[in-house]
Motif scaffolding. Structure first.
Motif, PDB file in Angstrom:
ATOM      1  N   LEU A   1       0.864  -1.178   0.000  1.00 53.85           N
ATOM      2  CA  LEU A   1       0.000   0.000   0.000  1.00 53.85           C
ATOM      3  C   LEU A   1       0.900   1.227   0.000  1.00 53.85           C
ATOM      4  CD1 LEU A   1      -2.988   0.954   0.141  1.00 53.85           C
ATOM      5  CD2 LEU A   1      -2.672   1.152   2.617  1.00 53.85           C
ATOM      6  N   LEU A   2       0.863   1.975  -1.103  1.00 53.95           N
ATOM      7  CA  LEU A   2       1.778   3.100  -1.280  1.00 53.95           C
ATOM      8  C   LEU A   2       1.201   4.419  -0.782  1.00 53.95           C
ATOM      9  CD1 LEU A   2       3.053   2.273  -4.877  1.00 53.95           C
ATOM     10  CD2 LEU A   2       4.170   1.776  -2.700  1.00 53.95           C
ATOM     11  N   GLY A   3      -0.125   4.589  -0.903  1.00 61.92           N
ATOM     12  CA  GLY A   3      -0.736   5.861  -0.529  1.00 61.92           C
ATOM     13  C   GLY A   3      -2.240   5.762  -0.522  1.00 61.92           C
TER      14      GLY A   3
ATOM     15  N   LEU B   1      -2.531  -2.989 -10.349  1.00 58.08           N
ATOM     16  CA  LEU B   1      -2.585  -1.657  -9.757  1.00 58.08           C
ATOM     17  C   LEU B   1      -4.016  -1.340  -9.360  1.00 58.08           C
ATOM     18  CD1 LEU B   1      -0.323   0.070 -12.433  1.00 58.08           C
ATOM     19  CD2 LEU B   1       0.375  -1.058 -10.324  1.00 58.08           C
ATOM     20  N   LEU B   2      -4.203  -0.987  -8.099  1.00 58.64           N
ATOM     21  CA  LEU B   2      -5.539  -0.770  -7.543  1.00 58.64           C
ATOM     22  C   LEU B   2      -5.740   0.698  -7.183  1.00 58.64           C
ATOM     23  CD1 LEU B   2      -5.469  -3.879  -5.202  1.00 58.64           C
ATOM     24  CD2 LEU B   2      -6.635  -3.718  -7.406  1.00 58.64           C
ATOM     25  N   ARG B   3      -6.968   1.194  -7.351  1.00 60.95           N
ATOM     26  CA  ARG B   3      -7.292   2.583  -7.055  1.00 60.95           C
ATOM     27  C   ARG B   3      -7.057   2.938  -5.594  1.00 60.95           C
ATOM     28  NH1 ARG B   3     -12.327   3.595  -7.031  1.00 60.95           N
ATOM     29  NH2 ARG B   3     -12.168   5.839  -7.359  1.00 60.95           N
ATOM     30  N   SER B   4      -7.112   1.959  -4.724  1.00 63.29           N
ATOM     31  CA  SER B   4      -6.944   2.199  -3.296  1.00 63.29           C
ATOM     32  C   SER B   4      -5.540   2.640  -2.921  1.00 63.29           C
ATOM     33  CB  SER B   4      -7.287   0.933  -2.512  1.00 63.29           C
ATOM     34  OG  SER B   4      -6.411  -0.122  -2.859  1.00 63.29           O
ATOM     35  N   GLY B   5      -4.605   2.631  -3.895  1.00 65.65           N
ATOM     36  CA  GLY B   5      -3.227   2.986  -3.610  1.00 65.65           C
ATOM     37  C   GLY B   5      -2.329   1.781  -3.416  1.00 65.65           C
ATOM     38  N   ALA B   6      -2.891   0.586  -3.635  1.00 60.64           N
ATOM     39  CA  ALA B   6      -2.120  -0.650  -3.463  1.00 60.64           C
ATOM     40  C   ALA B   6      -1.643  -1.164  -4.817  1.00 60.64           C
ATOM     41  CB  ALA B   6      -2.961  -1.718  -2.773  1.00 60.64           C
TER      42      ALA B   6
ATOM     43  N   GLY C   1      -4.933  -6.660  -1.882  1.00 62.68           N
ATOM     44  CA  GLY C   1      -5.042  -5.207  -1.836  1.00 62.68           C
ATOM     45  C   GLY C   1      -5.986  -4.746  -0.742  1.00 62.68           C
ATOM     46  N   LYS C   2      -7.107  -5.446  -0.597  1.00 59.76           N
ATOM     47  CA  LYS C   2      -8.055  -5.110   0.474  1.00 59.76           C
ATOM     48  C   LYS C   2      -7.440  -5.372   1.844  1.00 59.76           C
ATOM     49  CE  LYS C   2     -12.207  -5.968  -2.295  1.00 59.76           C
ATOM     50  NZ  LYS C   2     -13.307  -6.909  -2.593  1.00 59.76           N
ATOM     51  N   SER C   3      -6.657  -6.430   1.963  1.00 62.41           N
ATOM     52  CA  SER C   3      -6.071  -6.790   3.245  1.00 62.41           C
ATOM     53  C   SER C   3      -5.082  -5.724   3.726  1.00 62.41           C
ATOM     54  CB  SER C   3      -5.377  -8.151   3.151  1.00 62.41           C
ATOM     55  OG  SER C   3      -4.866  -8.541   4.415  1.00 62.41           O
ATOM     56  N   VAL C   4      -4.198  -5.247   2.842  1.00 64.01           N
ATOM     57  CA  VAL C   4      -3.235  -4.225   3.265  1.00 64.01           C
ATOM     58  C   VAL C   4      -3.941  -2.894   3.529  1.00 64.01           C
ATOM     59  CG1 VAL C   4      -1.213  -5.261   2.189  1.00 64.01           C
ATOM     60  CG2 VAL C   4      -2.637  -3.703   0.850  1.00 64.01           C
ATOM     61  N   LEU C   5      -5.007  -2.612   2.779  1.00 62.66           N
ATOM     62  CA  LEU C   5      -5.777  -1.393   3.040  1.00 62.66           C
ATOM     63  C   LEU C   5      -6.445  -1.463   4.408  1.00 62.66           C
ATOM     64  CD1 LEU C   5      -7.009   1.321   2.201  1.00 62.66           C
ATOM     65  CD2 LEU C   5      -8.848   0.038   1.068  1.00 62.66           C
TER      66      LEU C   5
ATOM     67  N   GLN D   1     -13.942   5.745   6.176  1.00 56.39           N
ATOM     68  CA  GLN D   1     -15.063   5.062   5.528  1.00 56.39           C
ATOM     69  C   GLN D   1     -15.026   5.265   4.020  1.00 56.39           C
ATOM     70  OE1 GLN D   1     -18.184   6.881   7.916  1.00 56.39           O
ATOM     71  NE2 GLN D   1     -18.633   4.920   8.884  1.00 56.39           N
ATOM     72  N   GLN D   2     -14.670   6.470   3.579  1.00 53.03           N
ATOM     73  CA  GLN D   2     -14.574   6.749   2.147  1.00 53.03           C
ATOM     74  C   GLN D   2     -13.488   5.905   1.498  1.00 53.03           C
ATOM     75  OE1 GLN D   2     -16.278   8.367  -0.054  1.00 53.03           O
ATOM     76  NE2 GLN D   2     -14.814   8.179  -1.729  1.00 53.03           N
ATOM     77  N   ASP D   3     -12.345   5.763   2.179  1.00 51.81           N
ATOM     78  CA  ASP D   3     -11.253   4.943   1.644  1.00 51.81           C
ATOM     79  C   ASP D   3     -11.672   3.484   1.518  1.00 51.81           C
ATOM     80  OD1 ASP D   3      -9.573   7.089   1.400  1.00 51.81           O
ATOM     81  OD2 ASP D   3      -8.506   6.731   3.280  1.00 51.81           O
ATOM     82  N   MET D   4     -12.390   2.975   2.503  1.00 51.02           N
ATOM     83  CA  MET D   4     -12.795   1.572   2.488  1.00 51.02           C
ATOM     84  C   MET D   4     -13.859   1.292   1.435  1.00 51.02           C
ATOM     85  SD  MET D   4     -12.869   0.046   6.337  1.00 51.02           S
ATOM     86  CE  MET D   4     -14.310   1.009   6.807  1.00 51.02           C
ATOM     87  N   VAL D   5     -14.911   2.107   1.445  1.00 50.88           N
ATOM     88  CA  VAL D   5     -16.071   1.832   0.595  1.00 50.88           C
ATOM     89  C   VAL D   5     -15.871   2.368  -0.809  1.00 50.88           C
ATOM     90  CG1 VAL D   5     -18.545   2.190   0.315  1.00 50.88           C
ATOM     91  CG2 VAL D   5     -17.592   1.841   2.599  1.00 50.88           C
ATOM     92  N   GLY D   6     -15.346   3.598  -0.917  1.00 50.98           N
ATOM     93  CA  GLY D   6     -15.226   4.234  -2.223  1.00 50.98           C
ATOM     94  C   GLY D   6     -14.067   3.705  -3.039  1.00 50.98           C
ATOM     95  N   ARG D   7     -12.846   3.894  -2.527  1.00 49.83           N
ATOM     96  CA  ARG D   7     -11.657   3.521  -3.295  1.00 49.83           C
ATOM     97  C   ARG D   7     -11.283   2.060  -3.108  1.00 49.83           C
ATOM     98  NH1 ARG D   7      -8.307   8.990  -1.675  1.00 49.83           N
ATOM     99  NH2 ARG D   7      -9.607  10.457  -2.865  1.00 49.83           N
ATOM    100  N   GLY D   8     -11.389   1.572  -1.870  1.00 42.56           N
ATOM    101  CA  GLY D   8     -11.005   0.188  -1.616  1.00 42.56           C
ATOM    102  C   GLY D   8     -12.050  -0.824  -2.029  1.00 42.56           C
ATOM    103  N   GLU D   9     -13.309  -0.389  -2.133  1.00 36.88           N
ATOM    104  CA  GLU D   9     -14.425  -1.272  -2.509  1.00 36.88           C
ATOM    105  C   GLU D   9     -14.458  -2.522  -1.636  1.00 36.88           C
ATOM    106  OE1 GLU D   9     -13.792  -1.893  -6.687  1.00 36.88           O
ATOM    107  OE2 GLU D   9     -14.764  -0.003  -7.220  1.00 36.88           O
ATOM    108  N   ILE D  10     -14.190  -2.311  -0.336  1.00 30.95           N
ATOM    109  CA  ILE D  10     -14.256  -3.424   0.602  1.00 30.95           C
ATOM    110  C   ILE D  10     -15.697  -3.942   0.643  1.00 30.95           C
ATOM    111  CG2 ILE D  10     -13.864  -4.160   2.968  1.00 30.95           C
ATOM    112  CD1 ILE D  10     -11.333  -3.280   1.569  1.00 30.95           C
ATOM    113  N   GLY D  11     -15.866  -5.236   0.550  1.00 33.62           N
ATOM    114  CA  GLY D  11     -17.203  -5.821   0.554  1.00 33.62           C
ATOM    115  C   GLY D  11     -17.752  -6.091  -0.833  1.00 33.62           C
ATOM    116  N   ASP D  12     -17.115  -5.525  -1.880  1.00 30.68           N
ATOM    117  CA  ASP D  12     -17.559  -5.755  -3.253  1.00 30.68           C
ATOM    118  C   ASP D  12     -16.724  -6.851  -3.908  1.00 30.68           C
ATOM    119  OD1 ASP D  12     -19.323  -3.711  -2.869  1.00 30.68           O
ATOM    120  OD2 ASP D  12     -18.128  -2.207  -3.941  1.00 30.68           O
ATOM    121  N   LYS D  13     -17.335  -7.574  -4.808  1.00 31.54           N
ATOM    122  CA  LYS D  13     -16.601  -8.562  -5.580  1.00 31.54           C
ATOM    123  C   LYS D  13     -15.872  -7.871  -6.735  1.00 31.54           C
ATOM    124  CE  LYS D  13     -19.798 -12.427  -4.710  1.00 31.54           C
ATOM    125  NZ  LYS D  13     -20.673 -13.440  -5.332  1.00 31.54           N
TER     126      LYS D  13
END
Length: 271
Positions: free
Chosen positions: A19-21, A52-57, A126-130, A176-188
């Protein structure tokens, strides 16, 4: 173009998530040749692939240490709000077309290293490091909000700085924005909707890394931080409103006293 060797020549490889940023903009990755999209997969110069993931990972597959360092430096100008201390996680992948896919003894068995499978693995890593970084942020937020709640319990008053309380609420919303918006935690991942045969692999990895459980735990803590800061802010605002009301009462009393004084010492004016 470099590629990962096939299953017939490779028994295992390492996947490394970093996770870079806060955000990585794939639209600015023109110098890298895309192998797949959603999420973006590119070839790493010197061998291996990167997702490369939008979450910064960024998740690297079969990339040697020297090539990794060079590739990460190429990505840094594209990272928004880089982290002072990066989060990372490693996973060993065993490639064996004769075995069923799944998690075995701290490693993942894959039938091959096709891009779609690597996208599924990268999505979970990516979700795990986020989540790991967000868990650290929430822990720090708890350390800051706990003394305010303790003061409220012991002395009946909380923080005296509205800006600080608003900052706590803003930080919780940002997480919450990082998790739901960029990280898409919970989405397939999108690839699952096109490749239903990969859903079992995704669910196994999701359960292994406890993605949903960690998300729920974080959401509960964020709700508590929000509620605590919101309650203290409401109390502070009520206290200030009460103070203003007392100021008004005092002004009215002073006005009455001055009027009575004027009448008592100077008499009622006659016409």
């Amino acid at each position: 173009m470099s590629a990962i060797p096939t299953a017939s020549t490779l028994e295992s490889l390492t996947a490394r998530a970093i996770l870079l940023g806060r955000y990585l903009d794939p639209r600015r990755l023109a110098p890298f040749e895309p192998l797949a999209t959603n999420p973006l997969v590119v070839a790493v110069p010197g061998g291996g692939r990167a997702v490369l993931l939008r979450s910064g990972a960024v998740v690297l597959f079969g990339v040697e240490q020297l090539e990794e360092a060079t590739f990460i430096e190429q990505l840094r100008p594209l990272v928004k709000e880089p982290l002072v201390q990066t989060e990372y996680e490693n996973l060993v992948l065993t490639v064996d077309p004769g075995r069923s896919e799944g998690v075995e003894r701290n490693r993942v068995v894959l039938t091959d290293t096709e891009t779609a499978r690597l996208q599924v693995v990268a999505d979970i890593l990516g979700k795990s490091v986020l989540l790991a970084e967000q868990e650290s942020r929430v822990a720090r937020a708890f350390d800051r909000i706990e003394p305010l709640a303790d003061r409220l319990q012991r002395h009946g008053r909380g923080g005296s700085n509205a800006r600080t309380l608003i900052r706590h609420i803003g930080e919780a919303l940002a997480i919450q924005q990082d998790m739901v918006g960029r990280g898409e935690i919970g989405d397939k991942p999108e690839v699952i909707w096109e490749r239903h045969d990969l859903e079992r692999l995704f669910l196994n990895l999701e359960a292994e890394y406890e993605i949903r459980e960690r998300q729920i735990a974080l959401e509960r803590k964020l709700t508590l931080i929000n509620d605590t800061a919101g309650t203290l802010l409401d109390l502070l605002q009520s206290k200030r409103s009460l103070r203003v009301e007392w100021y008004i009462v005092i002004l009215i009393v002073v006005e009455i006293v001055l009027t009575v004084y004027e009448l008592f010492f100077h008499g009622i004016p006659t016409h």
